[in-house]
Design an enzyme around this catalytic site. Structure first.
Site, PDB file in Angstrom:
ATOM      1  N   ILE A 119       0.699  -1.422   0.001  1.00 33.17           N
ATOM      2  CA  ILE A 119      -0.279  -0.159   0.121  1.00 33.17           C
ATOM      3  C   ILE A 119       0.854   1.241   0.021  1.00 33.17           C
ATOM      4  O   ILE A 119       1.737   1.298   1.046  1.00 33.17           O
ATOM      5  CB  ILE A 119      -0.777  -0.173   1.379  1.00 33.17           C
ATOM      6  CG1 ILE A 119      -2.570  -1.114   0.749  1.00 33.17           C
ATOM      7  CG2 ILE A 119      -1.435   1.775   1.313  1.00 33.17           C
ATOM      8  CD1 ILE A 119      -2.806  -1.361   2.523  1.00 33.17           C
ATOM      9  N   PHE A 120       0.586   2.297  -0.256  1.00 36.33           N
ATOM     10  CA  PHE A 120       1.733   3.811  -0.523  1.00 36.33           C
ATOM     11  C   PHE A 120       0.437   4.380  -0.280  1.00 36.33           C
ATOM     12  O   PHE A 120      -0.905   4.561   0.046  1.00 36.33           O
ATOM     13  CB  PHE A 120       1.574   4.048  -2.521  1.00 36.33           C
ATOM     14  CG  PHE A 120       2.359   4.617  -2.750  1.00 36.33           C
ATOM     15  CD1 PHE A 120       3.942   5.046  -1.830  1.00 36.33           C
ATOM     16  CD2 PHE A 120       1.634   6.789  -2.900  1.00 36.33           C
ATOM     17  CE1 PHE A 120       4.147   5.997  -2.196  1.00 36.33           C
ATOM     18  CE2 PHE A 120       2.463   7.236  -3.370  1.00 36.33           C
ATOM     19  CZ  PHE A 120       3.629   7.827  -2.770  1.00 36.33           C
ATOM     20  N   GLY A 121       1.252   4.658   0.941  1.00 36.99           N
ATOM     21  CA  GLY A 121       1.247   6.011   1.383  1.00 36.99           C
ATOM     22  C   GLY A 121       1.726   7.408   1.223  1.00 36.99           C
ATOM     23  O   GLY A 121       2.618   7.710   0.907  1.00 36.99           O
ATOM     24  N   TYR A 122       0.552   8.817   1.331  1.00 29.73           N
ATOM     25  CA  TYR A 122       0.996   9.430   0.682  1.00 29.73           C
ATOM     26  C   TYR A 122       1.060  10.879   1.749  1.00 29.73           C
ATOM     27  O   TYR A 122       0.974  12.111   1.629  1.00 29.73           O
ATOM     28  CB  TYR A 122       0.702  10.096  -0.747  1.00 29.73           C
ATOM     29  CG  TYR A 122      -0.502  10.342  -1.023  1.00 29.73           C
ATOM     30  CD1 TYR A 122      -1.161  10.918  -0.848  1.00 29.73           C
ATOM     31  CD2 TYR A 122      -1.121   8.901  -1.733  1.00 29.73           C
ATOM     32  CE1 TYR A 122      -2.114  11.138  -1.368  1.00 29.73           C
ATOM     33  CE2 TYR A 122      -2.175   9.347  -1.754  1.00 29.73           C
ATOM     34  CZ  TYR A 122      -3.534  10.419  -1.573  1.00 29.73           C
ATOM     35  OH  TYR A 122      -4.424  10.191  -1.980  1.00 29.73           O
ATOM     36  N   GLY A 123      -0.489  11.212   2.474  1.00 29.88           N
ATOM     37  CA  GLY A 123      -0.754  11.359   3.465  1.00 29.88           C
ATOM     38  C   GLY A 123      -0.816  10.643   4.733  1.00 29.88           C
ATOM     39  O   GLY A 123       0.108  10.564   5.224  1.00 29.88           O
ATOM     40  N   SER A 124      -2.603  11.259   5.637  1.00 29.36           N
ATOM     41  CA  SER A 124      -2.545  10.130   6.995  1.00 29.36           C
ATOM     42  C   SER A 124      -1.867   9.122   7.119  1.00 29.36           C
ATOM     43  O   SER A 124      -1.279   8.195   8.209  1.00 29.36           O
ATOM     44  CB  SER A 124      -3.540  10.210   6.965  1.00 29.36           C
ATOM     45  OG  SER A 124      -4.488   9.848   6.061  1.00 29.36           O
TER      46      SER A 124
ATOM     47  N   GLU B  11     -10.226   5.329   3.911  1.00 29.37           N
ATOM     48  CA  GLU B  11     -10.293   5.846   3.091  1.00 29.37           C
ATOM     49  C   GLU B  11     -11.390   5.784   1.625  1.00 29.37           C
ATOM     50  O   GLU B  11     -10.906   6.880   0.459  1.00 29.37           O
ATOM     51  CB  GLU B  11      -9.020   5.267   1.895  1.00 29.37           C
ATOM     52  CG  GLU B  11      -7.470   5.250   3.214  1.00 29.37           C
ATOM     53  CD  GLU B  11      -7.109   6.312   2.665  1.00 29.37           C
ATOM     54  OE1 GLU B  11      -7.335   7.093   1.977  1.00 29.37           O
ATOM     55  OE2 GLU B  11      -7.248   6.739   4.288  1.00 29.37           O
TER      56      GLU B  11
END
Length: 201
Positions: free
Chosen positions: A33-38, A111
């Site tokens: 899983i790619f996370g870019y914010g919270s 999400e």
């Protein structure tokens, strides 16, 4: 109950999109899983490994209306989205295959409550090689895409917007702090926070 107090309704079926993602993943290997914010500072799920990662063709932008998490239907807040163009540094999380489906089902209400994002499998470059990770992207055609916002609009939203997870301003600061902790620079976010600070926000 008045019409203005009713919660927003999904434009698409979140459950159908979850089943599509589960089929695309297939369960044959670990889930990334790619996370870019919270997700970087509050993933909310168990993972076996995390790595810094970069995706090409997408960039992080504080240009998605939030009517639940960081705002309301009456006073929408903002959250980050992945918009097409450019590149984005973030984090990838590896979930063991056996826990993959449970993690996706746990993540979905957070999400995808309104099925606003377009879930995509993106090629992520890491120091240990490329991985294929699930990312939550946003179409510019979505009604949740803000388009161009003025300085005054950002200041008003940061001053007013709050949802079930807190304020938009706290969300932006927390994301900035966590990016810095991982030695990731987001110059657009830095400029925005500095602009607001200079104006006394």
């Amino acid at each position: 109950m008045s019409m203005t107090s009713e919660p927003p309704k999904p434009l698409r079926d979140p459950a159908a999109l979850l089943e599509k993602v589960l089929q695309e993943w297939g369960g044959a290997g670990d889930l990334w899983i790619f996370g870019y914010g919270s997700l970087i500072w509050r993933p909310g799920f168990e993972f076996a490994e995390q790595r810094r990662a970069k995706v090409h063709g997408w960039h992080r932008a504080l240009k998605m209306w939030s009517r639940i998490n960081r705002g309301t239907a009456q006073r929408p807040g903002l959250v980050f989205a992945l918009l097409s163009g450019g590149s984005c540094h973030g984090m990838v999380f590896r979930v063991p295959r056996e826990q993959g489906e449970a993690v996706l089902r746990q993540l979905w209400p957070r999400e995808m409550p309104l099925a606003t994002y377009d879930p995509r499998w993106l090629a992520c470059q890491t120091s240990h090689g490329p991985v294929r990770a699930l990312a939550f992207t946003l179409s510019r055609k979505s009604p949740s895409h803000t388009g161009l916002l003025t300085e005054a609009e950002y200041r008003r939203i940061f001053a007013e917007a709050s949802g079930i997870y807190g304020t938009t301003l706290d969300y932006a600061h927390r994301t900035h702090e966590e990016l810095r902790r991982h030695e990731i620079r987001d110059r657009a976010l830095e400029r925005l926070l500095k602009l607001l600070q200079d104006r006394g926000s």
